[in-house]
Motif scaffolding. Structure first.
Motif, PDB file in Angstrom:
ATOM      1  N   GLY A   1       3.282   4.817  13.603  1.00  0.00           N
ATOM      2  CA  GLY A   1       1.979   4.445  13.836  1.00  0.00           C
ATOM      3  C   GLY A   1       1.648   2.729  13.413  1.00  0.00           C
ATOM      4  O   GLY A   1       1.014   2.070  13.984  1.00  0.00           O
ATOM      5  N   SER A   2       2.297   2.504  12.311  1.00  0.00           N
ATOM      6  CA  SER A   2       2.269   1.117  11.457  1.00  0.00           C
ATOM      7  C   SER A   2       2.806   0.301  12.671  1.00  0.00           C
ATOM      8  O   SER A   2       2.229  -1.278  12.779  1.00  0.00           O
ATOM      9  CB  SER A   2       2.727   1.049  10.280  1.00  0.00           C
ATOM     10  N   VAL A   3       3.855   0.504  12.980  1.00  0.00           N
ATOM     11  CA  VAL A   3       4.527  -0.418  14.195  1.00  0.00           C
ATOM     12  C   VAL A   3       3.658  -0.624  15.358  1.00  0.00           C
ATOM     13  O   VAL A   3       3.529  -1.914  15.885  1.00  0.00           O
ATOM     14  CB  VAL A   3       5.814   0.206  14.564  1.00  0.00           C
TER      15      VAL A   3
ATOM     16  N   PRO B   1      -2.061  10.910  14.830  1.00  0.00           N
ATOM     17  CA  PRO B   1      -0.669  11.920  15.138  1.00  0.00           C
ATOM     18  C   PRO B   1      -0.165  12.250  13.598  1.00  0.00           C
ATOM     19  O   PRO B   1       0.449  13.464  13.581  1.00  0.00           O
ATOM     20  CB  PRO B   1       0.128  10.628  15.642  1.00  0.00           C
ATOM     21  N   ALA B   2      -0.243  11.576  12.659  1.00  0.00           N
ATOM     22  CA  ALA B   2      -0.037  11.995  11.280  1.00  0.00           C
ATOM     23  C   ALA B   2      -0.814  13.499  10.962  1.00  0.00           C
ATOM     24  O   ALA B   2      -0.196  14.364  10.405  1.00  0.00           O
ATOM     25  CB  ALA B   2      -0.186  11.015  10.220  1.00  0.00           C
ATOM     26  N   VAL B   3      -2.008  13.497  11.005  1.00  0.00           N
ATOM     27  CA  VAL B   3      -2.668  14.748  10.769  1.00  0.00           C
ATOM     28  C   VAL B   3      -2.211  15.867  11.724  1.00  0.00           C
ATOM     29  O   VAL B   3      -1.984  17.119  11.208  1.00  0.00           O
ATOM     30  CB  VAL B   3      -4.106  14.447  11.217  1.00  0.00           C
ATOM     31  N   VAL B   4      -1.758  15.581  12.930  1.00  0.00           N
ATOM     32  CA  VAL B   4      -1.409  16.668  13.860  1.00  0.00           C
ATOM     33  C   VAL B   4       0.063  16.956  13.363  1.00  0.00           C
ATOM     34  O   VAL B   4       0.229  18.425  13.136  1.00  0.00           O
ATOM     35  CB  VAL B   4      -1.331  16.304  15.435  1.00  0.00           C
ATOM     36  N   VAL B   5       0.826  16.137  12.949  1.00  0.00           N
ATOM     37  CA  VAL B   5       2.001  16.578  12.436  1.00  0.00           C
ATOM     38  C   VAL B   5       2.136  17.249  11.045  1.00  0.00           C
ATOM     39  O   VAL B   5       2.996  18.016  10.881  1.00  0.00           O
ATOM     40  CB  VAL B   5       3.189  15.249  12.326  1.00  0.00           C
ATOM     41  N   ALA B   6       1.277  16.819  10.130  1.00  0.00           N
ATOM     42  CA  ALA B   6       0.890  17.265   8.817  1.00  0.00           C
ATOM     43  C   ALA B   6       0.754  18.942   9.213  1.00  0.00           C
ATOM     44  O   ALA B   6       1.330  19.557   8.312  1.00  0.00           O
ATOM     45  CB  ALA B   6      -0.110  16.715   7.918  1.00  0.00           C
TER      46      ALA B   6
ATOM     47  N   THR C   1      -7.390   1.247  16.451  1.00  0.00           N
ATOM     48  CA  THR C   1      -6.023   1.369  15.711  1.00  0.00           C
ATOM     49  C   THR C   1      -5.877   2.356  14.410  1.00  0.00           C
ATOM     50  O   THR C   1      -4.894   3.065  14.600  1.00  0.00           O
ATOM     51  CB  THR C   1      -5.627  -0.034  15.138  1.00  0.00           C
ATOM     52  N   TRP C   2      -6.729   2.314  13.678  1.00  0.00           N
ATOM     53  CA  TRP C   2      -6.815   3.120  12.670  1.00  0.00           C
ATOM     54  C   TRP C   2      -6.832   4.755  13.104  1.00  0.00           C
ATOM     55  O   TRP C   2      -6.108   5.489  12.411  1.00  0.00           O
ATOM     56  CB  TRP C   2      -8.042   2.933  11.691  1.00  0.00           C
TER      57      TRP C   2
END
Length: 389
Positions: A77-79, A110-115, A103-104
């Motif tokens: 996501g940072s990329v 996606p990080a929340v979904v994966v977590a 952007t935020w």
């Protein structure tokens, strides 16, 4: 040859640990660009995720694997955020703000979904907890990064297209991993042979080195463009400064003259501007200049040029416009200015205009003709439009 996943992950971590201080000290500390800042963040997240994966197969994998998945997705996501920041820098203020807010959300979502997916997929016993979601989010984010870099202006940088293609290749690879994972399973022969963790770590390590140097070059080029752009802009109003306007106007007039297209030039001067400064202070004068600049940008067409010529004097070049249309634009600017309420409550000054057709294509001669018309407008009592000749 058998690729040892643990050894490759350690090697990846060492390479990333080496690149991080180099990129931070050589690129970010010098440029301070958002793009290089996001890439430093991405490298740090990849390092943390890589070492968290080393706990896979131990009693700690119940928390280490989900954490590693989240850190790696945050790195991707940072990329993507870094790629978006390049476009935000080239956008207007409103468009740039919208890009940053989006952007935020793009990084965190996606990080929340994966977590959640990793935590609910038996992480204590399942080495690939949340695997399909993780692979899908990686493909999505890296693919979006490729699109963002590709959408930059083609002449902005020499490394744009190769970087976009490299990111696109990785996105397709992760998409292939995701599809094969779902169809073949993590223990299937196709997945283990083509898309296994060892192969992915080796590919990512190679790309990390290549892309880091490409991103350093791109970040430096971005800063150079921003400095070049700021050199032709007036710091107070955001309009073109005198030299910037004259350079672009001369090029535009040559183009119009070759194509046989008419045009007009407007010189504008704020009436009794010195009295505003003397009575209400220089801050009021600055507000008056910014208000007039805003009225100009809100009125002119996208093909027009507008600059601060000096002091309280402004200049506009209107390709394709006759003197009648130029006069209508000048009156519309003044009408827009009348509707502006200064923050401090003081009355904004009126404006006088001199208009000249482009004629022979000699910029200096056209400006001189508009200047004569402007002085005539002042002599007639100000707050009016006078056409040259």
């Amino acid at each position: 040859m058998v690729l040892d996943t643990v050894t490759l992950r350690v090697a990846f971590g060492v390479v990333a640990l080496t690149l991080f201080p180099l990129f931070y000290l050589v690129t970010y500390r010098r440029t301070r660009s958002a793009y290089s800042g996001w890439w430093c963040t991405a490298i740090a997240l990849f390092i943390a995720g890589c070492f968290a994966y080393l706990l896979n197969g131990t009693v700690h994998q119940v928390w280490a694997n989900p954490l590693a998945n989240v850190l790696t997705v945050l790195g991707a996501g940072s990329v993507c955020a870094g790629a978006r920041s390049l476009r935000a820098a080239a956008s207007g203020a409103r468009r740039s703000g919208a890009l940053r807010r989006g952007t935020w959300q793009l990084v965190a979502g996606p990080a929340v979904v994966v977590a959640i997916a990793s935590a609910l997929d038996n992480p204590a016993t399942n080495h690939w907890s949340g695997g399909p979601y993780f692979l899908a989010m990686m493909s999505l984010l890296i693919g979006l990064s490729s699109v963002e870099v590709w959408r930059l202006q083609p002449d902005d940088t020499r490394v744009q297209r190769p970087m976009a293609m490299a990111a696109g290749t990785v996105a397709v690879y992760y998409l292939g991993r995701c599809v094969t994972f779902i169809i073949d399973g993590p223990q299937g022969p196709v997945f283990r042979t083509v898309f296994g963790s060892a192969q992915t770590t080796l590919l990512t390590m190679m790309l990390l080195v290549v892309v880091s140097f490409s991103m350093a070059a791109l970040s430096n080029e971005q800063v150079t463009r921003e400095l070049r752009a700021s050199a032709i802009r007036d710091g107070l109003t955001g309009l073109l400064n005198r030299s910037g306007f004259l350079h672009l106007a001369a090029e535009e007039m040559r183009r119009l003259d070759k194509a046989g297209v008419p045009g007009a030039l407007i010189l504008a001067d704020l009436d009794h501007f010195k009295a505003v400064n003397d009575r209400y202070g220089h801050a009021a004068g600055d507000q008056s200049l910014r208000a007039f600049a805003a009225a100009c940008t809100a009125t002119i067409r996208s093909t027009d040029l507008v600059g601060r010529y000096g002091g309280e004097e402004f200049v506009l070049l209107l390709p394709g416009a006759g003197t009648d249309q130029a006069e209508a634009i000048a009156r519309q600017i003044s009408h827009s200015l009348e509707g502006v309420q200064a923050p401090a409550g003081f009355p904004l000054p009126t404006v006088s205009y001199g208009i000249a057709p482009l004629g022979s294509g000699d910029l200096n001669a056209v400006i001189a003709a508009a200047d004569v018309a402007l002085y005539e407008a002042k002599a007639q009592g100000r707050n009016r439009v006078v056409l040259a000749g």
